[in-house]
Scaffold this active site. Sequence first.
Site, PDB file in Angstrom:
ATOM      1  N   TYR A  33       8.920   5.608   2.488  1.00 36.25           N
ATOM      2  CA  TYR A  33       7.916   6.499   3.091  1.00 36.25           C
ATOM      3  C   TYR A  33       8.552   7.468   4.081  1.00 36.25           C
ATOM      4  O   TYR A  33       8.053   8.558   4.280  1.00 36.25           O
ATOM      5  CB  TYR A  33       6.858   5.685   3.846  1.00 36.25           C
ATOM      6  CG  TYR A  33       5.706   5.213   3.004  1.00 36.25           C
ATOM      7  CD1 TYR A  33       5.918   4.380   1.914  1.00 36.25           C
ATOM      8  CD2 TYR A  33       4.402   5.572   3.316  1.00 36.25           C
ATOM      9  CE1 TYR A  33       4.855   3.929   1.163  1.00 36.25           C
ATOM     10  CE2 TYR A  33       3.327   5.117   2.561  1.00 36.25           C
ATOM     11  CZ  TYR A  33       3.562   4.297   1.491  1.00 36.25           C
ATOM     12  OH  TYR A  33       2.512   3.855   0.743  1.00 36.25           O
ATOM     13  N   ASP A  88      -3.438  -3.430  -2.318  1.00 37.49           N
ATOM     14  CA  ASP A  88      -4.543  -2.936  -3.157  1.00 37.49           C
ATOM     15  C   ASP A  88      -4.850  -3.972  -4.239  1.00 37.49           C
ATOM     16  O   ASP A  88      -6.012  -4.238  -4.551  1.00 37.49           O
ATOM     17  CB  ASP A  88      -4.191  -1.591  -3.816  1.00 37.49           C
ATOM     18  CG  ASP A  88      -4.660  -0.392  -2.999  1.00 37.49           C
ATOM     19  OD1 ASP A  88      -4.690  -0.500  -1.749  1.00 37.49           O
ATOM     20  OD2 ASP A  88      -5.005   0.658  -3.590  1.00 37.49           O
ATOM     21  N   ASP A 146       2.157  -1.741   0.351  1.00 36.71           N
ATOM     22  CA  ASP A 146       1.058  -0.837   0.015  1.00 36.71           C
ATOM     23  C   ASP A 146       0.463  -1.227  -1.331  1.00 36.71           C
ATOM     24  O   ASP A 146      -0.758  -1.387  -1.470  1.00 36.71           O
ATOM     25  CB  ASP A 146       1.585   0.603  -0.025  1.00 36.71           C
ATOM     26  CG  ASP A 146       0.496   1.596  -0.412  1.00 36.71           C
ATOM     27  OD1 ASP A 146      -0.609   1.492   0.172  1.00 36.71           O
ATOM     28  OD2 ASP A 146       0.749   2.445  -1.284  1.00 36.71           O
ATOM     29  N   LYS A 194      13.028  -6.742  -4.151  1.00 38.56           N
ATOM     30  CA  LYS A 194      13.500  -6.480  -5.519  1.00 38.56           C
ATOM     31  C   LYS A 194      15.016  -6.564  -5.461  1.00 38.56           C
ATOM     32  O   LYS A 194      15.749  -5.605  -5.739  1.00 38.56           O
ATOM     33  CB  LYS A 194      12.990  -5.099  -5.973  1.00 38.56           C
ATOM     34  CG  LYS A 194      13.277  -4.765  -7.418  1.00 38.56           C
ATOM     35  CD  LYS A 194      12.413  -5.548  -8.401  1.00 38.56           C
ATOM     36  CE  LYS A 194      12.825  -5.206  -9.828  1.00 38.56           C
ATOM     37  NZ  LYS A 194      12.150  -6.081 -10.821  1.00 38.56           N
ATOM     38  N   ASP A 251       7.784  -7.915  -8.679  1.00 36.51           N
ATOM     39  CA  ASP A 251       7.032  -7.963  -9.941  1.00 36.51           C
ATOM     40  C   ASP A 251       6.431  -9.350 -10.149  1.00 36.51           C
ATOM     41  O   ASP A 251       5.273  -9.499 -10.539  1.00 36.51           O
ATOM     42  CB  ASP A 251       7.896  -7.504 -11.127  1.00 36.51           C
ATOM     43  CG  ASP A 251       9.274  -8.163 -11.177  1.00 36.51           C
ATOM     44  OD1 ASP A 251       9.626  -8.895 -10.228  1.00 36.51           O
ATOM     45  OD2 ASP A 251       9.996  -7.946 -12.171  1.00 36.51           O
TER      46      ASP A 251
HETATM   47  C1  IPM Z   1      -2.649   2.801   3.087  1.00 37.93           C
HETATM   48  C2  IPM Z   1      -2.751   4.142   2.421  1.00 37.93           C
HETATM   49  C3  IPM Z   1      -1.698   5.075   2.992  1.00 37.93           C
HETATM   50  C4  IPM Z   1      -0.342   4.454   2.712  1.00 37.93           C
HETATM   51  C5  IPM Z   1      -1.763   6.522   2.462  1.00 37.93           C
HETATM   52  C6  IPM Z   1      -3.096   7.155   2.711  1.00 37.93           C
HETATM   53  C7  IPM Z   1      -0.657   7.373   3.009  1.00 37.93           C
HETATM   54  O1  IPM Z   1      -2.636   4.024   1.038  1.00 37.93           O
HETATM   55  O2  IPM Z   1      -2.803   2.728   4.317  1.00 37.93           O
HETATM   56  O3  IPM Z   1      -2.435   1.795   2.399  1.00 37.93           O
HETATM   57  O4  IPM Z   1       0.212   4.620   1.615  1.00 37.93           O
HETATM   58  O5  IPM Z   1       0.195   3.804   3.620  1.00 37.93           O
HETATM   59 MN    MN Z   2      -2.570   1.942   0.333  1.00 36.55          MN
END
Ligand code: IPM
Ligand code: MN
Length: 386
Positions: free
Chosen positions: A142, A253, A249, A192, A225
């Site tokens: 990042y 999700d 990240d 990884k 993975d």
């Molecule tokens: C999160 C979001 C952010 C990230 C984006 C919006 C930059 O997806 O907080 O998980 O990737 O960190």
């Molecule tokens: Mn995110």
Amino acid sequence: MHSLTVAVLPGDGIGPEVVAEGTRVLRAVAETWGHEVALREGLIGGCAIDAHRTALPDETLRLCREADAVLLGAVGGPRWDDPAAPVRPEQGLLGLRQSLGVYANLRPVAVHPRLAAASPLRPERLRNVDFVVVRELTGGIYFGEKRRERLDGGDERATDTCTYTTREIERVVRAAAELARTRRGKLTSVDKANVLETSRLWRRTTTRVARDEFPDLALEHLLVDACAMHLLRRPADFDVIVTENMFGDILTDEAAMLAGSLGVLPSASLGEARAVRNGMRRGLYEPIHGSAPDIAGRGIANPIGTILSVALMLRHSFGLEKEGHAVEAAVAAALDEGCVSADIALPGERCWSTEEIGRTIADRVANLATQAGRLKLSLDSTTGRL
Ligand code: IPM
Ligand code: MN
């Protein structure tokens, strides 16, 4: 009584809608327990680009530095998505994380029984799921050097660099290990290492820190993975997962699907434990979901991720464990009563609006406190103390 200053950055899309409910619950807590809370609003992301042509105005950064904690909604949206644009909303969020030095991003994942049906996983897999992902937040790909160049022949080349230093790995691993000590004592480090050099340093450093400083913990290493698979296969086995920025990240999700929806997961981003002022540890609190432009402005977004982020703020920044717990109990009570937004409602079930959910949870906070107070009073009176 505590006197608290919170910087409030609603951001874009559904950000302002969910943050309004987060602050409603925060005010209910303050009223109920007699704390003083000052809320200071600032711009970040796309709305800041519109007003000041930068995603993180100096004014906003100053506000956040002066505050005891920051509550953030979400940034981004199609309006600012032009890949050729010189500034992007996400720069505001990334810049803020880096400027505040909040390298440890805690993302707790628990399944409320009422929401198990909203998950694509079978309910028996979801029993006893209760873990925290500690995502490294201020390093890795990042923040590494980025480049774009045109090659002879017209081809284009893009480069993102992933870098980690030993120190960056040590401090986030320590944060995760300390957390594991207060829980079930199990730490899973995700990398990884079969491919990436940064991951090999990550694994060696984690192994050393765990051996030298946390011999009481059970450490396991997983490749990212495989971890993505085990999160679905054996989610209840995890306690604390520590991993680098981008893996964290992506995995969170995925993990949100265990909890039923991206809309219910909170996060707390913390920096140095030593950076404590008046007993408060500054942190950045935000739901893990994005700005959801497709549903913005319709009053149907799920505010629970933001409200649970307020609970984390009460606990981690202000040391108000009782109040933080009350917010979590109020969320659970509201869900028990079927107070659900469209993303977690079952077919045929009524979908509550963002505001209805926020009001219900704020009311429950006050009620729970009164009940707890009465209980304490009657307990004290049975021992003859009042
Ligand atoms: C999160 C979001 C952010 C990230 C984006 C919006 C930059 O997806 O907080 O998980 O990737 O960190
Ligand atoms: Mn995110």
